[in-house]
Design an enzyme around this catalytic site. Structure first.
Site, PDB file in Angstrom:
ATOM      1  N   GLU A 258      22.581  12.323  30.446  1.00 14.74           N
ATOM      2  CA  GLU A 258      23.604  11.676  31.258  1.00 14.74           C
ATOM      3  C   GLU A 258      23.172  10.220  31.358  1.00 14.74           C
ATOM      4  OE1 GLU A 258      26.654  12.720  31.869  1.00 14.74           O
ATOM      5  OE2 GLU A 258      25.765  14.541  32.681  1.00 14.74           O
ATOM      6  N   CYS A 292      26.931   5.732  37.919  1.00 13.99           N
ATOM      7  CA  CYS A 292      27.161   5.802  36.465  1.00 13.99           C
ATOM      8  C   CYS A 292      28.647   5.646  36.206  1.00 13.99           C
ATOM      9  CB  CYS A 292      26.746   7.149  35.903  1.00 13.99           C
ATOM     10  SG  CYS A 292      25.090   7.591  36.261  1.00 13.99           S
TER      11      CYS A 292
HETATM   12  C1  UN1 Z   1      26.209   9.297  38.853  1.00 11.14           C
HETATM   13  O1  UN1 Z   1      26.593   8.165  39.102  1.00 11.14           O
HETATM   14  O2  UN1 Z   1      25.147   9.496  38.229  1.00 11.14           O
HETATM   15  O3  UN1 Z   1      31.719  10.982  39.928  1.00 11.14           O
HETATM   16  C2  UN1 Z   1      26.907  10.533  39.310  1.00 11.14           C
HETATM   17  C3  UN1 Z   1      30.982  10.411  40.747  1.00 11.14           C
HETATM   18  C4  UN1 Z   1      29.968  11.249  41.464  1.00 11.14           C
HETATM   19  C5  UN1 Z   1      28.767  11.479  40.628  1.00 11.14           C
HETATM   20  C6  UN1 Z   1      28.190  10.246  40.018  1.00 11.14           C
HETATM   21  N1  UN1 Z   1      30.580  12.501  41.809  1.00 11.14           N
HETATM   22  O4  UN1 Z   1      31.069   9.217  40.973  1.00 11.14           O
END
Ligand code: UN1
Length: 501
Positions: A258, A292
């Site tokens: 990820e 992310c």
């Molecule tokens: C991340 O930023 O690693 O969709 C995960 C989202 C959250 C998870 C983010 N439920 O922004």
């Protein structure tokens, strides 16, 4: 903004850890820093490669009996964990605020995400379905069964210090795997809290607590290289993934990656702009742009781009930036100086590419300590230059104009990363075309790029690494599949009609 002292914050962290039942770190070399003041809350003991190997040993031993526990019975552990997460939701969320700088609403949301994935995993424990296929041979049954994989190594990042762990741990445990978790070195205290809750959950239902191990410090390479780590689930930078993936592949281990995202939203002329502006601001400025899934590129139809930029400019000027413990604050601190410097350098780069910083980018308040509060930046770009295609983990939103939907989707796809994307439109033809042609793992309509629910598979393509975790059928990555052919006849017909002697 109120500026609590590091001593006050450290005391608060200790109180929270104590109430959760965690043993307070008394000595150690790893500083648990808070981005709120920039000071150190505590020092945590780090693992050595040898102690990390011992943790893998314990997890591997625990696996031998855990794998034989029926999946619905394994769910009891996850149910007990979920109950503790509900009980300590506010304490854990406050620790997330202290260590990662999230505002209260987002920190609570992160813990809720853990509870949600536990509930998902509990249901899943009775749904680890395998297919039965039509055999071409008479008196034969062809089917597949799913089996526990082994020890799962989880390497998690600072920005979702507890939720991403829960995605992995809850699913892995119902799948019959045991877990060795190496959290980000930036967030060791929240990890300690979660590990404590997991051990308490195990004790409450009579499960061997060794099914979950926590290792702290720079021991990622031990997990990467150890052949007993059957699956390495790693969240972090593309650079990290590029090192980890070939090493795990070389020992024929499994990787779930990820990695970076460089997420875009397209705004078409038919879009509901009130809704779009709200969605854009949450995705771009929420979590101080450190998800992310944060929105980093906005691709707006040329006919409305000035209007959209004007509305966003007003919203950005009004964003309350400051101490995430204060009520009403929407944007907390950047995680550290490095994040701040990266943002500043990117802004300089963008400007030299002909970009114009419309609002933001500057430090908020004349803070004289090592904390980095920044007003989210809105930058108009003449084109998608290299800096726009690069993921900078900070609250900068680059705005680009487009003329045709084809061009907009081409811009969306013309980056190395492929995590999340979205379109704001009331035109179904545009929405469906976007869903079919965005090359990302997530493609949304009329919501932003961030804030996914746990029920869907989470992950992305290209440099994002191709992994899927959390909901849907992501569990399959945490298990091994066996194809079984059962002959219940008294003949031995061979497949493909082969006759052999
Ligand atoms: C991340 O930023 O690693 O969709 C995960 C989202 C959250 C998870 C983010 N439920 O922004």
């Amino acid at each position: 903004m109120t500026e609590p002292t590091t001593e006050q914050l450290a005391l608060r962290a200790k109180t929270l850890l104590t109430s959760i039942g965690a043993e307070l770190p008394t000595s150690g070399t790893l500083p648990a820093r808070t981005p709120i003041s920039g000071g150190t809350l505590a020092y945590v003991t780090v693992d050595t490669p040898a102690s990390a190997e011992a943790a893998i040993d314990r997890a591997a031993t625990a696996f031998e009996s855990w794998r034989t526990v029926p999946a619905p019975a394994r769910a009891r552990l996850v149910r007990a964990l979920a109950a503790l997460l509900v009980e300590y939701k506010s304490e854990l969320a406050e620790l997330v605020t202290l260590e990662a700088g999230k505002i209260e609403a987002e920190a609570l949301g992160e813990v809720q995400e853990m509870i949600d994935v536990c509930e998902f995993a509990i249901g899943l424990s009775r749904q680890l379905y395998g297919l039965t296929m039509a055999s071409e041979r008479e008196g034969h049954r062809l089917m597949e069964t799913w089996h526990p994989l082994g020890v799962v190594g989880v390497i998690s990042a600072f920005n979702f210090p507890v939720a991403v762990w829960a995605w992995n741990a809850a699913i892995a445990l119902v799948c019959g795997d045991t877990v060795v978790w190496k959290p980000s070195e930036t967030t060791p205290l929240t990890a300690l809290a979660c590990h404590t809750l997991m051990r308490r959950a195990a004790a409450s239902v009579g499960v061997d607590p060794d099914v979950h191990q926590l290792v702290q410090g720079e021991v990622g390479p031990t997990l990467v290289d150890d052949p007993r780590i059957a699956l390495l689930s790693a969240t972090g930078s593309v650079r990290m993934g590029a090192i980890v993936a070939p090493k795990v592949a070389a020992r024929f281990g499994r990787c779930l990656l990820e990695l970076g995202g460089n997420n875009a939203a397209i705004v078409t002329p038919s879009a509901d702009l009130d809704l779009a502006v709200r969605g854009i601001v949450f995705s771009a400025a929420g979590t101080a742009g450190q998800r992310c899934t944060s929105l980093r590129r906005l691709i707006v139809h040329r006919s409305i781009v000035d209007q959209v930029v004007d509305r966003l400019t007003v919203a950005y000027h009004q964003l309350p930036v400051g101490n995430p413990l204060d009520a009403g604050i929407l944007v907390g601190p950047l995680i550290n100086e490095r994040a701040f410097v990266a943002m500043q350098e990117a802004l300089v780069h963008a400007t030299s590419d002909g970009g114009e910083v419309i609002v933001g980018g500057e430090r908020v308040d004349s803070v004289d300590h090592d904390a980095y509060y920044v007003r989210p930046a809105l930058v108009r770009m003449p084109e998608q230059t290299a800096i726009v295609r690069h993921e900078t983990f900070a609250p900068t939103l680059y705005v680009l104009a487009y003329d045709t939907l084809k061009d907009a989707i081409a811009l969306n796809n013309a980056v190395p990363q492929g995590l999340s994307s979205s379109i704001f439109t009331l035109n179904q033809r545009e929405a469906e075309t976007f869903i079919a042609e965005s090359d990302c793992g997530i493609a949304n309509v009329n919501i932003g790029t961030s804030g996914a629910e746990i029920g869907g598979a989470f992950g992305g393509e290209k440099e994002t690494g191709g992994g899927r975790e959390s909901g849907s059928d992501s569990w399959k990555t945490y298990m091994r599949r066996a194809t079984n052919t059962i002959n219940y006849s008294d003949q031995l017909p061979l497949a493909q009609g082969i006759s052999f002697g």
